[in-house]
Design a protein around this motif. Structure first.
Motif, PDB file in Angstrom:
ATOM      1  N   ARG A 163       0.830   8.298   1.073  1.00  0.00           N
ATOM      2  CA  ARG A 163       1.179   6.984   1.614  1.00  0.00           C
ATOM      3  C   ARG A 163       0.535   5.881   0.790  1.00  0.00           C
ATOM      4  O   ARG A 163      -0.627   5.969   0.388  1.00  0.00           O
ATOM      5  CB  ARG A 163       0.699   6.916   3.065  1.00  0.00           C
ATOM      6  CG  ARG A 163       1.022   5.634   3.798  1.00  0.00           C
ATOM      7  CD  ARG A 163       0.596   5.774   5.250  1.00  0.00           C
ATOM      8  NE  ARG A 163       0.738   4.531   5.983  1.00  0.00           N
ATOM      9  CZ  ARG A 163       0.397   4.389   7.263  1.00  0.00           C
ATOM     10  NH1 ARG A 163      -0.108   5.432   7.922  1.00  0.00           N
ATOM     11  NH2 ARG A 163       0.559   3.229   7.872  1.00  0.00           N
ATOM     12  N   LEU A 164       1.280   4.797   0.540  1.00  0.00           N
ATOM     13  CA  LEU A 164       0.764   3.625  -0.160  1.00  0.00           C
ATOM     14  C   LEU A 164       1.454   2.400   0.422  1.00  0.00           C
ATOM     15  O   LEU A 164       2.611   2.117   0.121  1.00  0.00           O
ATOM     16  CB  LEU A 164       1.021   3.733  -1.661  1.00  0.00           C
ATOM     17  CG  LEU A 164       0.439   2.606  -2.531  1.00  0.00           C
ATOM     18  CD1 LEU A 164      -1.087   2.618  -2.471  1.00  0.00           C
ATOM     19  CD2 LEU A 164       0.912   2.731  -3.970  1.00  0.00           C
ATOM     20  N   ASP A 165       0.719   1.682   1.258  1.00  0.00           N
ATOM     21  CA  ASP A 165       1.270   0.488   1.893  1.00  0.00           C
ATOM     22  C   ASP A 165       0.103  -0.385   2.354  1.00  0.00           C
ATOM     23  O   ASP A 165      -1.060  -0.095   2.060  1.00  0.00           O
ATOM     24  CB  ASP A 165       2.196   0.859   3.057  1.00  0.00           C
ATOM     25  CG  ASP A 165       1.545   1.813   4.050  1.00  0.00           C
ATOM     26  OD1 ASP A 165       0.305   1.738   4.235  1.00  0.00           O
ATOM     27  OD2 ASP A 165       2.256   2.635   4.653  1.00  0.00           O
ATOM     28  N   ARG A 166       0.406  -1.450   3.096  1.00  0.00           N
ATOM     29  CA  ARG A 166      -0.650  -2.367   3.532  1.00  0.00           C
ATOM     30  C   ARG A 166      -1.639  -1.695   4.458  1.00  0.00           C
ATOM     31  O   ARG A 166      -2.829  -2.026   4.457  1.00  0.00           O
ATOM     32  CB  ARG A 166      -0.042  -3.596   4.219  1.00  0.00           C
ATOM     33  CG  ARG A 166       0.680  -4.540   3.271  1.00  0.00           C
ATOM     34  CD  ARG A 166       1.110  -5.804   3.987  1.00  0.00           C
ATOM     35  NE  ARG A 166      -0.032  -6.560   4.493  1.00  0.00           N
ATOM     36  CZ  ARG A 166      -0.735  -7.419   3.779  1.00  0.00           C
ATOM     37  NH1 ARG A 166      -0.436  -7.623   2.510  1.00  0.00           N
ATOM     38  NH2 ARG A 166      -1.750  -8.070   4.327  1.00  0.00           N
ATOM     39  N   ALA A 206      -4.001   4.553  -7.427  1.00  0.00           N
ATOM     40  CA  ALA A 206      -3.401   3.231  -7.250  1.00  0.00           C
ATOM     41  C   ALA A 206      -4.122   2.501  -6.125  1.00  0.00           C
ATOM     42  O   ALA A 206      -4.542   3.126  -5.138  1.00  0.00           O
ATOM     43  CB  ALA A 206      -1.910   3.350  -6.913  1.00  0.00           C
ATOM     44  N   ILE A 207      -4.263   1.197  -6.279  1.00  0.00           N
ATOM     45  CA  ILE A 207      -4.880   0.378  -5.238  1.00  0.00           C
ATOM     46  C   ILE A 207      -4.159  -0.966  -5.187  1.00  0.00           C
ATOM     47  O   ILE A 207      -3.784  -1.524  -6.231  1.00  0.00           O
ATOM     48  CB  ILE A 207      -6.389   0.210  -5.486  1.00  0.00           C
ATOM     49  CG1 ILE A 207      -7.072  -0.474  -4.304  1.00  0.00           C
ATOM     50  CG2 ILE A 207      -6.672  -0.509  -6.797  1.00  0.00           C
ATOM     51  CD1 ILE A 207      -8.583  -0.326  -4.323  1.00  0.00           C
ATOM     52  N   THR A 221      -3.955  13.811   5.935  1.00  0.00           N
ATOM     53  CA  THR A 221      -2.595  13.303   6.090  1.00  0.00           C
ATOM     54  C   THR A 221      -2.659  11.818   6.413  1.00  0.00           C
ATOM     55  O   THR A 221      -3.729  11.270   6.692  1.00  0.00           O
ATOM     56  CB  THR A 221      -1.885  14.038   7.231  1.00  0.00           C
ATOM     57  OG1 THR A 221      -2.524  13.687   8.476  1.00  0.00           O
ATOM     58  CG2 THR A 221      -1.946  15.545   7.040  1.00  0.00           C
ATOM     59  N   PRO A 222      -1.516  11.112   6.359  1.00  0.00           N
ATOM     60  CA  PRO A 222      -1.531   9.699   6.738  1.00  0.00           C
ATOM     61  C   PRO A 222      -2.082   9.451   8.139  1.00  0.00           C
ATOM     62  O   PRO A 222      -2.546   8.348   8.436  1.00  0.00           O
ATOM     63  CB  PRO A 222      -0.052   9.305   6.643  1.00  0.00           C
ATOM     64  CG  PRO A 222       0.499  10.209   5.583  1.00  0.00           C
ATOM     65  CD  PRO A 222      -0.207  11.520   5.796  1.00  0.00           C
ATOM     66  N   ASP A 223      -2.062  10.494   8.985  1.00  0.00           N
ATOM     67  CA  ASP A 223      -2.623  10.353  10.326  1.00  0.00           C
ATOM     68  C   ASP A 223      -4.121  10.624  10.372  1.00  0.00           C
ATOM     69  O   ASP A 223      -4.738  10.569  11.449  1.00  0.00           O
ATOM     70  CB  ASP A 223      -1.915  11.307  11.300  1.00  0.00           C
ATOM     71  CG  ASP A 223      -0.431  10.998  11.428  1.00  0.00           C
ATOM     72  OD1 ASP A 223      -0.080   9.806  11.345  1.00  0.00           O
ATOM     73  OD2 ASP A 223       0.367  11.939  11.600  1.00  0.00           O
TER      74      ASP A 223
END
Length: 382
Positions: free
Chosen positions: A138-141, A158-159, A259-261
Protein backbone atom coordinates in the motif's frame (compact mmCIF):
# COMPACT_ATOMS: atom_id res chain seq x y z
CA UNK A 1 -0.46 10.36 -36.57
CA UNK A 2 3.28 9.66 -36.99
CA UNK A 3 5.03 8.28 -33.96
CA UNK A 4 7.36 11.25 -33.82
CA UNK A 5 4.36 13.49 -33.24
CA UNK A 6 3.14 11.29 -30.41
CA UNK A 7 6.38 11.24 -28.43
CA UNK A 8 8.49 13.81 -26.69
CA UNK A 9 11.98 14.02 -28.14
CA UNK A 10 13.90 13.50 -24.91
CA UNK A 11 16.28 10.68 -25.72
CA UNK A 12 18.57 11.36 -22.78
CA UNK A 13 19.94 8.34 -20.96
CA UNK A 14 18.98 6.25 -24.03
CA UNK A 15 15.25 6.61 -23.32
CA UNK A 16 12.30 8.26 -25.01
CA UNK A 17 9.56 9.66 -22.83
CA UNK A 18 6.23 8.71 -24.34
CA UNK A 19 3.67 11.45 -24.79
CA UNK A 20 0.95 11.28 -22.16
CA UNK A 21 -1.86 11.24 -24.71
CA UNK A 22 -0.48 8.19 -26.47
CA UNK A 23 0.17 6.46 -23.16
CA UNK A 24 -3.44 7.06 -22.11
CA UNK A 25 -4.82 5.84 -25.44
CA UNK A 26 -2.74 2.67 -25.41
CA UNK A 27 -3.58 1.98 -21.77
CA UNK A 28 -7.29 2.27 -22.59
CA UNK A 29 -6.95 -0.26 -25.40
CA UNK A 30 -4.97 -2.64 -23.16
CA UNK A 31 -7.84 -2.71 -20.67
CA UNK A 32 -10.03 -4.01 -23.49
CA UNK A 33 -7.49 -6.51 -24.91
CA UNK A 34 -8.84 -10.00 -24.26
CA UNK A 35 -5.64 -11.68 -25.48
CA UNK A 36 -3.57 -9.73 -22.96
CA UNK A 37 -5.89 -10.60 -20.09
CA UNK A 38 -5.90 -14.25 -21.09
CA UNK A 39 -2.09 -14.32 -21.43
CA UNK A 40 -1.46 -13.43 -17.80
CA UNK A 41 0.05 -10.01 -18.43
CA UNK A 42 3.75 -11.00 -18.68
CA UNK A 43 6.17 -8.70 -20.48
CA UNK A 44 6.05 -10.60 -23.80
CA UNK A 45 2.24 -10.58 -23.84
CA UNK A 46 2.27 -6.87 -22.95
CA UNK A 47 4.67 -6.14 -25.81
CA UNK A 48 2.39 -7.85 -28.33
CA UNK A 49 -0.68 -6.11 -26.93
CA UNK A 50 1.00 -2.70 -27.14
CA UNK A 51 1.95 -3.35 -30.77
CA UNK A 52 -1.70 -4.15 -31.51
CA UNK A 53 -2.83 -1.00 -29.68
CA UNK A 54 -0.38 1.20 -31.62
CA UNK A 55 -1.61 -0.26 -34.90
CA UNK A 56 -5.20 0.38 -33.84
CA UNK A 57 -4.25 3.99 -33.01
CA UNK A 58 -2.92 4.37 -36.55
CA UNK A 59 0.69 4.93 -35.51
CA UNK A 60 3.09 4.45 -38.42
CA UNK A 61 6.87 4.56 -37.97
CA UNK A 62 10.15 3.16 -39.25
CA UNK A 63 11.04 -0.24 -37.74
CA UNK A 64 13.66 1.14 -35.34
CA UNK A 65 11.36 3.92 -34.15
CA UNK A 66 8.50 1.44 -33.80
CA UNK A 67 10.65 -0.94 -31.71
CA UNK A 68 11.76 1.91 -29.45
CA UNK A 69 8.21 3.14 -29.05
CA UNK A 70 6.95 -0.33 -28.09
CA UNK A 71 9.82 -0.71 -25.63
CA UNK A 72 9.12 2.67 -24.02
CA UNK A 73 5.41 1.90 -23.71
CA UNK A 74 6.21 -1.47 -22.13
CA UNK A 75 8.38 0.43 -19.66
CA UNK A 76 5.62 2.95 -19.01
CA UNK A 77 2.74 0.50 -18.67
CA UNK A 78 4.50 -2.56 -17.26
CA UNK A 79 7.59 -1.23 -15.52
CA UNK A 80 9.10 1.82 -13.87
CA UNK A 81 8.56 4.18 -16.78
CA UNK A 82 11.60 6.25 -17.78
CA UNK A 83 13.66 4.64 -15.01
CA UNK A 84 13.74 1.34 -16.91
CA UNK A 85 16.27 2.82 -19.34
CA UNK A 86 18.58 3.57 -16.41
CA UNK A 87 18.23 0.05 -15.03
CA UNK A 88 19.21 -1.40 -18.40
CA UNK A 89 22.68 0.04 -17.81
CA UNK A 90 24.59 -2.69 -15.92
CA UNK A 91 26.87 -0.07 -14.33
CA UNK A 92 23.94 1.54 -12.48
CA UNK A 93 23.54 0.20 -8.95
CA UNK A 94 21.24 2.84 -7.41
CA UNK A 95 18.58 5.18 -8.74
CA UNK A 96 17.33 8.08 -6.61
CA UNK A 97 14.27 10.12 -7.59
CA UNK A 98 13.66 13.34 -5.66
CA UNK A 99 10.41 14.32 -7.33
CA UNK A 100 9.48 13.98 -10.99
CA UNK A 101 12.20 16.29 -12.35
CA UNK A 102 15.26 15.22 -10.35
CA UNK A 103 16.74 11.76 -10.95
CA UNK A 104 20.20 10.69 -9.79
CA UNK A 105 22.09 7.43 -10.35
CA UNK A 106 25.15 5.78 -8.92
CA UNK A 107 27.52 4.36 -11.53
CA UNK A 108 30.82 2.78 -10.56
CA UNK A 109 30.65 4.37 -7.12
CA UNK A 110 29.88 7.90 -8.37
CA UNK A 111 26.63 9.82 -7.97
CA UNK A 112 25.53 11.75 -11.04
CA UNK A 113 22.37 13.63 -11.96
CA UNK A 114 20.54 12.47 -15.10
CA UNK A 115 18.19 14.24 -17.45
CA UNK A 116 15.54 11.52 -17.13
CA UNK A 117 12.20 12.99 -16.09
CA UNK A 118 8.64 12.01 -15.29
CA UNK A 119 5.84 14.18 -16.65
CA UNK A 120 5.06 15.41 -13.15
CA UNK A 121 4.74 14.10 -9.60
CA UNK A 122 1.34 12.59 -10.41
CA UNK A 123 2.96 10.54 -13.19
CA UNK A 124 5.64 9.31 -10.76
CA UNK A 125 3.03 8.44 -8.15
CA UNK A 126 0.96 6.56 -10.74
CA UNK A 127 3.98 4.45 -11.74
CA UNK A 128 4.71 3.66 -8.09
CA UNK A 129 1.18 2.56 -7.32
CA UNK A 130 1.02 0.43 -10.46
CA UNK A 131 4.21 -1.51 -9.69
CA UNK A 132 3.38 -1.86 -6.00
CA UNK A 133 -0.26 -2.91 -6.49
CA UNK A 134 0.41 -6.50 -7.64
CA UNK A 135 2.80 -6.93 -4.69
CA UNK A 136 0.05 -6.12 -2.20
CA UNK A 137 1.97 -3.07 -0.95
CA UNK A 138 0.00 0.00 0.00
CA UNK A 139 1.15 3.55 -0.81
CA UNK A 140 -1.26 6.38 -0.10
CA UNK A 141 -1.88 9.24 2.34
CA UNK A 142 -2.78 6.82 5.11
CA UNK A 143 0.41 4.80 4.54
CA UNK A 144 2.83 7.22 2.85
CA UNK A 145 5.89 4.98 2.64
CA UNK A 146 6.63 1.55 1.22
CA UNK A 147 9.39 -1.04 0.93
CA UNK A 148 9.24 -3.76 -1.70
CA UNK A 149 11.34 -6.10 -3.80
CA UNK A 150 10.41 -5.95 -7.48
CA UNK A 151 10.61 -8.89 -9.88
CA UNK A 152 14.27 -9.28 -10.76
CA UNK A 153 15.46 -8.35 -7.28
CA UNK A 154 15.40 -4.54 -7.40
CA UNK A 155 14.78 -3.12 -3.92
CA UNK A 156 12.35 -0.20 -3.83
CA UNK A 157 11.70 2.36 -1.15
CA UNK A 158 9.18 5.15 -1.66
CA UNK A 159 8.00 7.93 0.64
CA UNK A 160 5.33 10.54 -0.03
CA UNK A 161 4.27 13.95 1.28
CA UNK A 162 3.75 15.03 3.99
CA UNK A 163 6.65 12.87 5.20
CA UNK A 164 8.76 14.12 2.29
CA UNK A 165 8.53 17.36 0.37
CA UNK A 166 7.80 15.49 -2.88
CA UNK A 167 7.32 11.84 -3.88
CA UNK A 168 10.74 10.30 -3.35
CA UNK A 169 11.90 6.94 -4.70
CA UNK A 170 15.08 4.96 -4.13
CA UNK A 171 15.98 1.83 -6.10
CA UNK A 172 18.87 -0.49 -5.36
CA UNK A 173 19.86 -3.30 -7.67
CA UNK A 174 21.59 -6.43 -6.42
CA UNK A 175 24.40 -7.64 -8.69
CA UNK A 176 23.25 -10.61 -10.75
CA UNK A 177 26.62 -12.33 -10.26
CA UNK A 178 28.84 -12.35 -7.20
CA UNK A 179 32.18 -10.86 -8.25
CA UNK A 180 35.20 -13.14 -8.06
CA UNK A 181 38.17 -12.42 -5.83
CA UNK A 182 40.17 -11.50 -8.93
CA UNK A 183 37.50 -8.97 -9.93
CA UNK A 184 37.45 -7.48 -6.43
CA UNK A 185 41.22 -7.20 -6.52
CA UNK A 186 41.19 -5.64 -9.99
CA UNK A 187 38.97 -2.78 -8.85
CA UNK A 188 41.01 -2.27 -5.69
CA UNK A 189 38.33 -3.47 -3.31
CA UNK A 190 40.08 -6.51 -1.80
CA UNK A 191 43.87 -6.65 -2.30
CA UNK A 192 45.52 -10.04 -2.71
CA UNK A 193 47.15 -10.11 0.72
CA UNK A 194 43.79 -9.44 2.38
CA UNK A 195 42.09 -12.17 0.37
CA UNK A 196 44.08 -14.86 2.12
CA UNK A 197 43.12 -13.53 5.55
CA UNK A 198 39.43 -13.52 4.64
CA UNK A 199 39.53 -17.01 3.14
CA UNK A 200 41.25 -18.28 6.27
CA UNK A 201 38.59 -16.61 8.41
CA UNK A 202 35.81 -18.48 6.58
CA UNK A 203 37.66 -21.81 6.59
CA UNK A 204 38.47 -21.55 10.31
CA UNK A 205 34.85 -20.67 11.14
CA UNK A 206 35.45 -17.22 12.57
CA UNK A 207 32.39 -15.14 13.44
CA UNK A 208 32.58 -11.90 11.51
CA UNK A 209 30.77 -8.65 10.86
CA UNK A 210 31.09 -6.63 7.66
CA UNK A 211 30.67 -2.95 8.56
CA UNK A 212 30.39 0.22 6.56
CA UNK A 213 28.17 3.04 5.41
CA UNK A 214 25.32 2.56 2.96
CA UNK A 215 26.41 1.62 -0.54
CA UNK A 216 30.01 0.61 0.19
CA UNK A 217 29.53 -3.03 -0.84
CA UNK A 218 28.85 -4.81 2.45
CA UNK A 219 26.38 -7.28 0.95
CA UNK A 220 28.62 -7.91 -2.06
CA UNK A 221 31.55 -8.88 0.18
CA UNK A 222 29.28 -10.95 2.42
CA UNK A 223 28.04 -12.84 -0.64
CA UNK A 224 31.63 -13.49 -1.74
CA UNK A 225 32.53 -14.81 1.72
CA UNK A 226 29.41 -16.96 1.86
CA UNK A 227 30.29 -18.52 -1.48
CA UNK A 228 33.47 -19.86 0.16
CA UNK A 229 31.57 -21.94 2.73
CA UNK A 230 31.94 -25.61 1.90
CA UNK A 231 29.51 -28.27 3.16
CA UNK A 232 28.10 -26.52 6.23
CA UNK A 233 24.35 -26.06 6.52
CA UNK A 234 23.79 -22.30 6.36
CA UNK A 235 20.55 -20.52 7.24
CA UNK A 236 20.38 -17.08 5.63
CA UNK A 237 17.94 -14.50 7.02
CA UNK A 238 17.19 -11.35 5.02
CA UNK A 239 14.56 -8.68 4.63
CA UNK A 240 15.12 -8.79 0.84
CA UNK A 241 16.65 -11.57 -1.27
CA UNK A 242 20.13 -10.16 -1.93
CA UNK A 243 22.33 -13.18 -1.10
CA UNK A 244 21.17 -15.18 -4.10
CA UNK A 245 24.36 -17.18 -4.85
CA UNK A 246 25.30 -18.62 -1.47
CA UNK A 247 26.94 -21.77 -0.12
CA UNK A 248 25.85 -25.15 -1.55
CA UNK A 249 23.69 -26.15 1.46
CA UNK A 250 21.69 -23.01 2.16
CA UNK A 251 18.22 -22.37 3.51
CA UNK A 252 16.76 -18.90 2.85
CA UNK A 253 14.37 -17.23 5.28
CA UNK A 254 12.82 -13.85 4.49
CA UNK A 255 10.96 -11.41 6.69
CA UNK A 256 7.33 -10.62 6.00
CA UNK A 257 5.99 -7.10 6.47
CA UNK A 258 2.65 -6.43 8.06
CA UNK A 259 -0.43 -6.29 5.87
CA UNK A 260 -2.11 -2.92 5.29
CA UNK A 261 -4.24 -3.82 8.32
CA UNK A 262 -1.14 -4.10 10.50
CA UNK A 263 -1.12 -7.87 11.03
CA UNK A 264 1.01 -10.80 9.92
CA UNK A 265 4.46 -9.28 10.38
CA UNK A 266 7.40 -11.68 10.78
CA UNK A 267 10.64 -9.92 11.70
CA UNK A 268 14.31 -10.93 11.76
CA UNK A 269 14.24 -11.77 15.47
CA UNK A 270 11.38 -14.23 14.92
CA UNK A 271 13.18 -15.85 11.98
CA UNK A 272 16.37 -16.14 14.02
CA UNK A 273 14.56 -18.05 16.74
CA UNK A 274 13.10 -20.35 14.08
CA UNK A 275 16.50 -20.77 12.44
CA UNK A 276 18.02 -22.04 15.68
CA UNK A 277 15.59 -24.98 15.52
CA UNK A 278 16.68 -25.86 11.97
CA UNK A 279 20.07 -27.36 12.86
CA UNK A 280 22.22 -24.64 11.27
CA UNK A 281 26.00 -24.90 11.24
CA UNK A 282 26.24 -21.22 10.42
CA UNK A 283 23.78 -18.34 10.64
CA UNK A 284 23.95 -15.43 8.22
CA UNK A 285 21.84 -12.31 8.79
CA UNK A 286 21.83 -9.91 5.85
CA UNK A 287 21.86 -6.93 8.19
CA UNK A 288 21.27 -6.42 11.90
CA UNK A 289 19.36 -3.28 12.80
CA UNK A 290 17.74 -3.84 16.19
CA UNK A 291 16.78 -6.24 18.93
CA UNK A 292 17.50 -9.32 16.79
CA UNK A 293 21.19 -8.77 17.55
CA UNK A 294 20.68 -10.31 21.00
CA UNK A 295 19.54 -13.61 19.46
CA UNK A 296 22.40 -13.55 16.95
CA UNK A 297 25.02 -12.90 19.63
CA UNK A 298 23.68 -15.76 21.72
CA UNK A 299 23.82 -18.06 18.70
CA UNK A 300 27.41 -17.02 17.97
CA UNK A 301 28.28 -17.73 21.61
CA UNK A 302 26.62 -21.16 21.70
CA UNK A 303 28.25 -23.17 18.96
CA UNK A 304 27.24 -21.56 15.66
CA UNK A 305 30.77 -20.64 14.71
CA UNK A 306 31.38 -19.11 11.32
CA UNK A 307 28.27 -16.96 11.43
CA UNK A 308 28.22 -13.63 9.58
CA UNK A 309 26.26 -10.42 9.31
CA UNK A 310 26.55 -6.78 8.23
CA UNK A 311 25.96 -3.57 10.16
CA UNK A 312 25.81 0.10 9.21
CA UNK A 313 28.76 1.85 10.86
CA UNK A 314 31.59 4.18 9.94
CA UNK A 315 34.33 1.79 11.07
CA UNK A 316 35.21 -1.18 13.24
CA UNK A 317 35.03 0.72 16.54
CA UNK A 318 31.68 2.19 15.60
CA UNK A 319 30.38 -1.23 14.56
CA UNK A 320 31.07 -2.66 18.00
CA UNK A 321 29.42 0.32 19.68
CA UNK A 322 26.36 -0.06 17.45
CA UNK A 323 26.05 -3.76 18.22
CA UNK A 324 26.31 -3.04 21.94
CA UNK A 325 23.66 -0.34 21.60
CA UNK A 326 21.27 -2.66 19.77
CA UNK A 327 21.75 -5.27 22.49
CA UNK A 328 20.86 -2.62 25.07
CA UNK A 329 17.65 -1.85 23.16
CA UNK A 330 16.84 -5.58 23.31
CA UNK A 331 16.96 -5.38 27.11
CA UNK A 332 20.46 -6.76 27.69
CA UNK A 333 22.25 -4.94 30.58
CA UNK A 334 25.22 -2.83 29.53
CA UNK A 335 27.92 -5.04 31.04
CA UNK A 336 26.35 -8.18 29.55
CA UNK A 337 25.94 -6.46 26.16
CA UNK A 338 29.62 -5.54 26.04
CA UNK A 339 30.68 -9.01 27.15
CA UNK A 340 28.42 -10.76 24.63
CA UNK A 341 29.64 -8.68 21.70
CA UNK A 342 33.26 -9.22 22.68
CA UNK A 343 32.80 -12.97 23.18
CA UNK A 344 30.73 -13.51 20.03
CA UNK A 345 32.79 -11.62 17.44
CA UNK A 346 36.13 -12.68 16.06
CA UNK A 347 36.60 -10.23 13.20
CA UNK A 348 35.20 -6.98 11.85
CA UNK A 349 35.76 -6.13 8.18
CA UNK A 350 35.39 -2.36 7.74
CA UNK A 351 34.54 -1.00 4.26
CA UNK A 352 34.67 2.54 2.96
CA UNK A 353 35.08 4.53 -0.26
CA UNK A 354 38.23 6.19 -1.52
CA UNK A 355 38.34 9.77 -2.84
CA UNK A 356 37.20 8.58 -6.26
CA UNK A 357 34.15 6.84 -4.81
CA UNK A 358 35.51 3.31 -5.26
CA UNK A 359 34.43 0.76 -2.68
CA UNK A 360 37.22 -0.87 -0.72
CA UNK A 361 38.06 -2.69 2.48
CA UNK A 362 39.61 -0.16 4.83
CA UNK A 363 40.61 -2.49 7.67
CA UNK A 364 40.34 -5.97 9.12
CA UNK A 365 40.38 -6.03 12.92
CA UNK A 366 40.38 -8.88 15.41
CA UNK A 367 38.11 -8.71 18.45
CA UNK A 368 38.93 -10.18 21.85
CA UNK A 369 37.25 -10.22 25.24
CA UNK A 370 38.71 -7.85 27.79
CA UNK A 371 37.60 -6.91 31.27
CA UNK A 372 35.66 -3.83 30.14
CA UNK A 373 34.31 -5.29 26.89
CA UNK A 374 35.68 -5.72 23.38
CA UNK A 375 39.26 -4.98 22.49
CA UNK A 376 40.35 -4.71 18.87
CA UNK A 377 43.66 -5.38 17.16
CA UNK A 378 44.27 -4.37 13.57
CA UNK A 379 45.17 -7.36 11.39
CA UNK A 380 45.24 -5.44 8.12
CA UNK A 381 44.65 -1.86 7.02
CA UNK A 382 45.35 0.41 4.08
Amino acid sequence: MPATDRTTDRTTEHATVVDGRLRTAVARRLREDDDLLAGGGDRSALRRAIARALAAEGVVAAPDVWARLVRDLVDELGGLGPLEALLRDPAVTDVMVNGADEVHVERDGRLTVTSVRFDDDAHLLGVLRRVLGPLGTRLDRAHPYADAVLPGGVRLHAILPPLATRPTLTLRRVPAVVPSWDQLEAVGSVPGDLRGLLLDAVASRRNLVVAGRAGVGKTTLLARLLAEVDRDRVVVIEDAPELRHPAPHTVHLQVRPATPDGVGEVDVATLLRNALRMRPDRLVVGEVRGREVADLLQAMNTGHDGSMTTVHANGADEAIVRLEGMALLAGVPIDAARAQVAAALDLVVALDRDRDGRRQVAALVEVDLQRDGAGIHVRWSR
